[in-house]
Scaffold this active site. Structure first.
Site, PDB file in Angstrom:
ATOM      1  N   ARG A   1       0.703  -1.177  -0.013  1.00 67.52           N
ATOM      2  CA  ARG A   1       0.063   0.063   0.032  1.00 67.52           C
ATOM      3  C   ARG A   1       0.965   1.521   0.072  1.00 67.52           C
ATOM      4  O   ARG A   1       0.446   2.271  -0.532  1.00 67.52           O
ATOM      5  CB  ARG A   1      -0.844  -0.152   1.182  1.00 67.52           C
ATOM      6  CG  ARG A   1      -1.940  -1.143   0.971  1.00 67.52           C
ATOM      7  CD  ARG A   1      -3.408  -1.106   1.834  1.00 67.52           C
ATOM      8  NE  ARG A   1      -2.739  -1.570   3.053  1.00 67.52           N
ATOM      9  CZ  ARG A   1      -3.614  -1.511   4.226  1.00 67.52           C
ATOM     10  NH1 ARG A   1      -4.873  -1.126   4.060  1.00 67.52           N
ATOM     11  NH2 ARG A   1      -3.418  -1.844   5.379  1.00 67.52           N
TER      12      ARG A   1
ATOM     13  N   GLU B   1       7.743 -10.997  13.581  1.00 62.39           N
ATOM     14  CA  GLU B   1       7.381 -11.799  14.847  1.00 62.39           C
ATOM     15  C   GLU B   1       7.145 -13.131  14.575  1.00 62.39           C
ATOM     16  O   GLU B   1       7.223 -13.992  15.645  1.00 62.39           O
ATOM     17  CB  GLU B   1       6.059 -11.176  15.403  1.00 62.39           C
ATOM     18  CG  GLU B   1       4.919 -11.072  14.639  1.00 62.39           C
ATOM     19  CD  GLU B   1       4.834  -9.711  13.615  1.00 62.39           C
ATOM     20  OE1 GLU B   1       3.775  -9.550  13.040  1.00 62.39           O
ATOM     21  OE2 GLU B   1       5.606  -9.084  13.649  1.00 62.39           O
TER      22      GLU B   1
END
Length: 181
Positions: free
Chosen positions: A68, A105
């Site tokens: 984006r 993560e």
């Protein structure tokens, strides 16, 4: 839904009004902030592009992070009469490339930019993206552009998840957020 725009309040108000919150996505306990309605609204997108362009004033290139960020960088670059650089996910560009691996993560990811056909040495670059969370992607982009010789002057995002301290990952680079939640 009535289009939102700058006349309806600040750009932060516009982003807040148009952001869709999705509970328990992508995992239970997370409230996902979906900016798709902001970008799909003509007045909302224009307000965001104008606000990001104000931050980018003084740069000579706008770098957008996959995916984006591409949309935002293109709009900002067009508004300012500048070029836009797509910082791509690994494996999407032909060699040679500059690449930067960084931790997520749940594993690792790679960002790339062309190493040929584009000179970044001495270019004043602003990085734009949709969301700043932990700062890993933004920090990797900063390292990547600096290694290619660019002078990164600022970063700007539409939405910052304030409790995750993402801006610490790129300090002391100035980070401008249109809305912090």
């Amino acid at each position: 839904m009535k289009p939102a725009g700058p006349a309806d309040g600040t750009v932060a108000d516009v982003v807040a009004a148009l952001t869709r919150e999705v509970a328990d996505f992508p995992v239970p306990g997370v409230a996902f902030k979906d900016l798709t309605p902001v970008f799909a609204d003509a007045a909302g997108l224009a307000a965001v592009i104008d606000a990001l362009a104000a931050v980018a004033d003084g740069a000579d290139l706008v770098a957008g992070i996959d995916a984006r960020g591409f949309l935002l960088a293109g709009g900002v670059a067009d508004r300012l009469g500048l070029g836009a650089l797509a910082v791509r996910k690994g494996g999407k560009l032909p060699p040679p490339v500059f690449s930067e691996t960084y931790q997520l993560e749940y594993g690792h990811a790679v960002l790339e930019i062309p190493a040929d056909g584009l000179t970044l040495t001495g270019r004043r670059v602003v990085i734009v993206d949709d969301v700043l969370a932990t700062g890993g992607t933004l920090a990797a982009t900063l390292r990547l552009l600096r290694r290619a010789g660019a002078e990164v002057v600022a970063a700007a995002v539409v939405l910052e998840l304030g409790g995750l301290d993402g801006r610490d990952a790129v300090a002391p680079l100035p980070v401008h957020s249109l809305r912090v939640v």
